[in-house]
Design a protein around this motif. Structure first.
Motif, PDB file in Angstrom:
ATOM      1  N   HIS A 176       0.840  -1.161   0.042  1.00 33.61           N
ATOM      2  CA  HIS A 176       0.088  -0.119  -0.203  1.00 33.61           C
ATOM      3  C   HIS A 176       0.791   1.208  -0.135  1.00 33.61           C
ATOM      4  N   MET A 177       0.652   2.038  -0.862  1.00 36.18           N
ATOM      5  CA  MET A 177       1.473   3.576  -1.021  1.00 36.18           C
ATOM      6  C   MET A 177       0.449   4.605  -1.367  1.00 36.18           C
ATOM      7  N   SER A 178       0.348   5.674  -0.730  1.00 40.90           N
ATOM      8  CA  SER A 178      -0.568   6.531  -1.016  1.00 40.90           C
ATOM      9  C   SER A 178       0.085   7.646  -1.958  1.00 40.90           C
ATOM     10  N   PRO A 179      -0.438   7.852  -3.307  1.00 41.05           N
ATOM     11  CA  PRO A 179      -0.192   8.968  -4.010  1.00 41.05           C
ATOM     12  C   PRO A 179      -0.195  10.275  -3.729  1.00 41.05           C
ATOM     13  N   ASN A 180      -0.892  10.498  -2.339  1.00 38.61           N
ATOM     14  CA  ASN A 180      -1.059  11.851  -1.994  1.00 38.61           C
ATOM     15  C   ASN A 180      -0.048  12.548  -1.218  1.00 38.61           C
ATOM     16  N   SER A 181       0.760  11.747  -0.510  1.00 37.41           N
ATOM     17  CA  SER A 181       1.676  12.265   0.304  1.00 37.41           C
ATOM     18  C   SER A 181       3.216  12.487  -0.355  1.00 37.41           C
ATOM     19  N   VAL A 182       3.087  13.445  -1.133  1.00 34.16           N
ATOM     20  CA  VAL A 182       4.407  13.628  -2.043  1.00 34.16           C
ATOM     21  C   VAL A 182       4.778  15.077  -1.732  1.00 34.16           C
ATOM     22  N   SER A 183       5.941  15.264  -1.784  1.00 35.73           N
ATOM     23  CA  SER A 183       6.616  16.489  -2.098  1.00 35.73           C
ATOM     24  C   SER A 183       7.664  16.715  -3.049  1.00 35.73           C
ATOM     25  N   LEU A 184       7.886  17.827  -3.472  1.00 36.27           N
ATOM     26  CA  LEU A 184       9.201  18.133  -4.224  1.00 36.27           C
ATOM     27  C   LEU A 184      10.424  18.427  -3.283  1.00 36.27           C
ATOM     28  N   CYS A 185      11.554  17.718  -3.368  1.00 38.64           N
ATOM     29  CA  CYS A 185      12.858  18.079  -2.415  1.00 38.64           C
ATOM     30  C   CYS A 185      13.872  18.628  -3.296  1.00 38.64           C
ATOM     31  N   SER A 186      14.743  19.578  -2.998  1.00 41.63           N
ATOM     32  CA  SER A 186      15.778  19.889  -3.282  1.00 41.63           C
ATOM     33  C   SER A 186      16.918  19.172  -2.742  1.00 41.63           C
ATOM     34  N   VAL A 187      17.792  18.592  -3.580  1.00 42.70           N
ATOM     35  CA  VAL A 187      19.019  18.283  -2.991  1.00 42.70           C
ATOM     36  C   VAL A 187      20.126  18.355  -3.705  1.00 42.70           C
ATOM     37  N   GLY A 201       6.321   8.559   4.721  1.00 45.78           N
ATOM     38  CA  GLY A 201       6.076   7.307   4.972  1.00 45.78           C
ATOM     39  C   GLY A 201       7.088   6.392   4.781  1.00 45.78           C
ATOM     40  N   ASP A 202       6.846   4.862   4.523  1.00 46.22           N
ATOM     41  CA  ASP A 202       7.871   3.821   4.252  1.00 46.22           C
ATOM     42  C   ASP A 202       8.657   3.880   3.023  1.00 46.22           C
ATOM     43  N   GLU A 203      10.037   3.607   3.295  1.00 49.33           N
ATOM     44  CA  GLU A 203      10.813   3.572   2.018  1.00 49.33           C
ATOM     45  C   GLU A 203      10.533   2.272   1.212  1.00 49.33           C
ATOM     46  N   HIS A 204      10.149   1.368   1.776  1.00 46.31           N
ATOM     47  CA  HIS A 204       9.993  -0.006   0.979  1.00 46.31           C
ATOM     48  C   HIS A 204       9.327   0.148  -0.325  1.00 46.31           C
ATOM     49  N   PRO A 205       7.981   0.673  -0.533  1.00 45.82           N
ATOM     50  CA  PRO A 205       7.618   1.042  -1.647  1.00 45.82           C
ATOM     51  C   PRO A 205       8.149   1.677  -2.790  1.00 45.82           C
ATOM     52  N   VAL A 206       8.940   2.822  -2.017  1.00 41.59           N
ATOM     53  CA  VAL A 206       9.311   3.889  -2.711  1.00 41.59           C
ATOM     54  C   VAL A 206      10.500   3.333  -3.384  1.00 41.59           C
ATOM     55  N   LEU A 207      11.284   2.453  -2.872  1.00 44.66           N
ATOM     56  CA  LEU A 207      12.578   1.784  -3.513  1.00 44.66           C
ATOM     57  C   LEU A 207      11.770   0.976  -4.776  1.00 44.66           C
ATOM     58  N   LEU A 208      11.020   0.183  -4.562  1.00 45.87           N
ATOM     59  CA  LEU A 208      10.416  -0.702  -5.323  1.00 45.87           C
ATOM     60  C   LEU A 208       9.898   0.281  -6.885  1.00 45.87           C
ATOM     61  N   LEU A 209       9.191   1.109  -6.430  1.00 42.90           N
ATOM     62  CA  LEU A 209       8.829   2.164  -7.492  1.00 42.90           C
ATOM     63  C   LEU A 209      10.049   2.745  -8.250  1.00 42.90           C
ATOM     64  N   ASN A 210      10.854   3.183  -7.339  1.00 37.02           N
ATOM     65  CA  ASN A 210      12.280   3.863  -7.971  1.00 37.02           C
ATOM     66  C   ASN A 210      12.832   2.800  -9.195  1.00 37.02           C
ATOM     67  N   ALA A 211      13.173   1.377  -8.664  1.00 35.01           N
ATOM     68  CA  ALA A 211      13.747   0.457  -9.341  1.00 35.01           C
ATOM     69  C   ALA A 211      12.806   0.167 -10.546  1.00 35.01           C
ATOM     70  N   ALA A 212      11.539   0.401 -10.596  1.00 34.17           N
ATOM     71  CA  ALA A 212      10.642  -0.139 -11.687  1.00 34.17           C
ATOM     72  C   ALA A 212      10.669   1.129 -12.625  1.00 34.17           C
ATOM     73  N   ILE A 213      10.722   2.155 -12.130  1.00 31.82           N
ATOM     74  CA  ILE A 213      10.912   3.299 -12.979  1.00 31.82           C
ATOM     75  C   ILE A 213      12.402   3.524 -13.801  1.00 31.82           C
ATOM     76  N   ASN A 214      13.260   3.122 -13.170  1.00 30.57           N
ATOM     77  CA  ASN A 214      14.552   2.824 -13.692  1.00 30.57           C
ATOM     78  C   ASN A 214      14.387   1.807 -15.046  1.00 30.57           C
ATOM     79  N   LEU A 215      13.920   0.848 -14.606  1.00 28.49           N
ATOM     80  CA  LEU A 215      13.876  -0.064 -15.735  1.00 28.49           C
ATOM     81  C   LEU A 215      13.018   0.185 -17.038  1.00 28.49           C
ATOM     82  N   ILE A 216      11.865   0.699 -16.702  1.00 27.06           N
ATOM     83  CA  ILE A 216      10.763   1.119 -17.667  1.00 27.06           C
ATOM     84  C   ILE A 216      11.381   2.031 -18.656  1.00 27.06           C
ATOM     85  N   ASN A 217      12.295   2.918 -18.185  1.00 29.16           N
ATOM     86  CA  ASN A 217      12.847   4.022 -18.743  1.00 29.16           C
ATOM     87  C   ASN A 217      13.946   3.475 -19.805  1.00 29.16           C
TER      88      ASN A 217
END
Length: 785
Positions: A176-187, A201-217
């Motif tokens: 479960h991951m809410s698409p509403n709790s997001v913000s833009l961060c400057s690093v 929230g949790d880093e678990h789904p974020v890491l999965l999404l990050n990896a999936a986006i990397n491969l999709i692209n």
């Protein structure tokens, strides 16, 4: 004397483990690590793990911890690499976790090591299996290892080969991951500041999404098509919801400085990374647009189903203006093709205040080259800009006629003639809100690319394109306040259908001052015809009410304004559908395709290295140039070829016969105009200017490539080189002219319309395919559609 400090219970237990081992294996301490010895110990422990699972598991984890800490010393020759598949796929969560950690750390040591691990199929296979492990920490470690492998192209491709993307998407959709709790961060990264997406929230789904986006692209079209339909649809739906939040933050310019104390977890997902993955997931999707029957489009635009379109094509197409007035009381929902779009506007806010919410949900439709037949090549060029807010001059214009000078005046001060993409022209929320103020002050809001933003409009545009045998149709929207005029008098290089949706507008269409049809991409000046300005008889007046459609052929100057009073509502909202006849789909293009087809079928009869073969090739090239020269002055060559138009009525055969007749007439014109000296001179001048005399027909290269390998290539003298043409200027000139005349005569006599139509329609389908992919991707990014 100071008492010795008491050791903690944890420390005492650790020391006890290393000073005694009941399984007969040597004990380990931090100071006596030796890679060779400990590898043997690790191997022995793994072989006997089933006998003493708990104690040996502790020993293995201790060994792995030491190996992990010493990777930069022992790699790349350490035999630990051979054990990675066993370690990562271990039933013990602790061992699998440490194995995945070693895979990730080793992947980052060097490019060579990354590739070595990626090429080990068993290791990659084990890593992919770990992505669906029941233990959370194993999944996190495996996901991090995937991201580490993704730092190289070979790593990404090997992961795709072993279905890592499917595993990542499957696991992500389970979390479960809410698409509403997001913000833009400057690093700050490598002395550069970049903007990434932060999640609460949790880093678990974020890491999965990050990896999936990397491969999709990283995927090519074939790999995208292999993603299971249920997974791609579900991930796309989530990503579009996430994109809506991200785009809103971007429009607000709401970006916080990231630090470890914030509530948001930095994902390393950049805005354009998310936009590109949405685009890619969409381009291979089924038709996103609402399906419309051709009958509905024909009836709504041209009236009578039996004769409306045929009458229009015979008497008005590319020849004279035409108006189709909607009959009073005509409320047949079956043909109300504009209804869904109008309803979507009314569902937002009352007119005209829907404009603000519409503009906020839009992204910039970055221009794609007209001859681009590889959508991934386009993405590579624009990937850093994809998903940005609308850009002035490129996506939107806010302007009005300034009286009495009759010049266009832009509302925004940064407006210029240049369409270059810079930060000052990218809309923020304040600019969007100012558009409402501009409307109240008498400015027209002009939006381009509506077919890339609304599914219902895309469906109409697609139907019209098929109706006229073109790859695509462009759609603009114009919102004009009462008593106002937006654009100055001008003509277009394409035919337009003006569809009045709301309100009323008065149009003046002037006679065409030039007998030639203007061609797409030819330079066009803002036309102010003296004869049109001084004579009211030189123009035709049209008053458009809701539901009316006005056709204006290319090259006809026109202007429009709104009036209040006298029964007129004052404001106006209309769409213009532009039938842009691109070079390959003019009649000139069809003749070039015919010559290319005939040449390929004649080529086996000539030896390219013989004198006759060289003269033959030169003659064919010169004939291409001849066709271009004739087309520059002949009206018919510039007209749209309808040979690729859809056939859905019984009288379509008659239409095809008309196309055959036109083709035969063009061949006769070519055959009766030698033009040899003029053609040779034209080539000589181009070569002297270091220009390619065949630049205008560079699209012919696509006919000689396989559909699945279409790529835009550098174009540099694709036919015969300049050294061959020099022979025509010397002693072989007479032979060259004779060969040219023979080739021209044979081509005009031997080529048949029915033989060429297949190649022509194949080219049309290639163009249409990439336009559809672009439309699908852009509609997904325009989340308000």
């Amino acid at each position: 004397m100071e008492k010795p400090k008491r050791q903690s219970k944890k420390r005492r237990k650790t020391r006890a483990f290393h000073t005694h081992n009941n399984n007969g294996f040597p004990n380990l301490t931090d100071s006596d690590f030796d890679s060779n010895t400990d590898f043997a110990l690790l191997l022995a422990a793994l072989c006997n793990l089933h006998k003493h699972s708990h104690s040996l598991s502790l020993l293995i984890r201790k060994c792995l911890t030491k190996f992990h800490a010493s990777l930069h010393h022992i790699l790349p020759n350490s035999p630990i690499l051979s054990l990675l598949p066993i370690l990562v796929s271990s039933k013990s969560a602790g061992i699998a976790y440490l194995g995945a950690e070693i895979v990730g750390a080793a992947s980052l040591l060097s490019l060579e090591m990354n590739q070595r691990i990626a090429m080990d199929g068993e290791t990659v296979k084990a890593l992919v299996s770990a992505l669906v492990h029941p233990k959370r920490r194993v999944i996190l470690a495996a996901c991090n290892a995937v991201l580490d492998l993704c730092t190289t192209s070979i790593g990404r491709h090997c992961l795709l080969d072993f279905s890592a993307l499917e595993a990542l998407i499957f696991r992500f959709l389970q979390v479960h991951m809410s698409p509403n709790s997001v913000s833009l961060c400057s690093v700050d990264s490598r002395r550069m500041t970049c903007t990434i997406i932060g999640f609460k929230g949790d880093e678990h789904p974020v890491l999965l999404l990050n990896a999936a986006i990397n491969l999709i692209n990283t995927c090519n079209i074939e790999q995208l098509e292999k993603i299971p339909r249920n997974l791609s649809v579900a991930l796309l739906a989530f990503s579009k919801k996430l994109w809506a939040q991200v785009h809103s933050q971007m429009l607000l310019n709401n970006c916080m400085k990231f630090n470890q104390e914030t509530d948001f977890y930095a994902s390393n997902i950049k805005i354009n990374n998310l936009a590109e993955s949405i685009f890619r997931l969409s381009i291979c999707a089924d038709q996103l647009s609402i399906a419309l029957p051709f009958e509905a489009i024909e009836m709504r635009i041209f009236g009578s189903k039996e004769a409306g379109f045929e009458d229009f094509m015979l008497n008005h197409w590319e020849a004279s203006p035409f108006i189709m007035e909607r009959l009073l009381g005509d409320s047949n929902d079956k043909y109300d093709i504009f209804g869904p779009f109008i309803q979507s506007l009314n569902s937002k806010e009352s007119f005209p205040f829907f404009l603000s919410s519409m503009l906020q949900s839009m992204v910039s439709c970055l221009p794609i080259a007209s001859d681009e037949l590889d959508i991934l090549s386009f993405l590579k060029e624009v990937q850093h800009k994809l998903g940005c807010p609308i850009i002035y001059q490129q996506d939107v214009r806010v302007l009005r006629m300034k009286m009495p000078l009759e010049r266009e005046e832009h509302f925004f001060q940064f407006a210029s003639k240049s369409c270059c993409l810079n930060d000052s022209q990218t809309f923020k929320l304040d600019d969007v809100l100012k558009c409402g103020e501009a409307y109240q002050a008498g400015y027209t809001i002009a939006l381009r690319g509506m077919e890339f933003r609304f599914e219902s409009i895309a469906a109409i545009a697609d139907g019209l394109a098929s109706l006229f045998g073109q790859p695509s149709v462009g759609v603009n929207m114009y919102l004009t306040p009462p008593n106002s005029q937006g654009l100055a008098r001008h003509y277009d290089d394409h035919c337009v259908f003006v569809c009045q949706l709301l309100g009323t507008k008065k149009w003046k269409v002037f006679s065409k001052s030039n007998s030639q049809l203007p061609r797409l991409y030819d330079p066009i000046d803002s036309l102010h015809c003296p004869e049109a300005e001084n004579s009211t008889a030189a123009c035709t007046l049209f008053s458009l009410g809701e539901g009316d459609v006005l056709y204006i052929p290319r090259g006809f100057p026109h202007e429009a304004c709104t009036n209040s009073g006298d029964g007129y509502s004052g404001f106006s909202l209309h769409l213009t559908f532009g039938i842009e006849v691109e070079p390959p789909f003019e009649w000139e293009g069809f003749v070039h395709v015919a010559l290319n087809y005939w040449h390929k079928n004649q080529k086996p009869h000539y030896a390219s290295d013989s004198s006759s073969g060289i003269l033959y090739d030169i003659s064919v090239d010169l004939l291409h140039v001849t066709i271009g020269l004739i087309a520059d002055s002949d009206h018919t060559f510039r007209k749209a070829c309808l040979a690729g138009a859809v056939s859905w009525h019984s009288y379509s055969n008659n239409r095809l016969e008309i196309q055959k007749t036109i083709f035969c007439d063009l061949l006769r014109k070519i055959n009766t105009e030698p033009r040899f000296s003029e053609v040779v001179k034209s080539v000589e001048v181009a070569i002297q200017k270091n220009e390619d005399p065949f630049q205008r027909i560079k699209w012919l290269q696509f006919l000689n490539q396989k559909a699945e390998t279409v790529e835009r290539q550098d174009w540099n003298m694709p036919f015969m080189g300049p050294e061959y043409f020099s022979t025509l200027c010397g002693q072989d000139r007479d032979k060259g002219e004779a060969a040219f005349s023979l080739v021209k005569s044979r081509f005009c006599c031997e080529v048949k319309f029915d033989d060429v139509i297949g190649s022509y329609r194949m080219l049309l389908e290639r163009y249409k395919r990439v336009r559809k992919q672009y439309t699908n991707g852009m509609i997904s990014l325009h989340y308000g559609s």
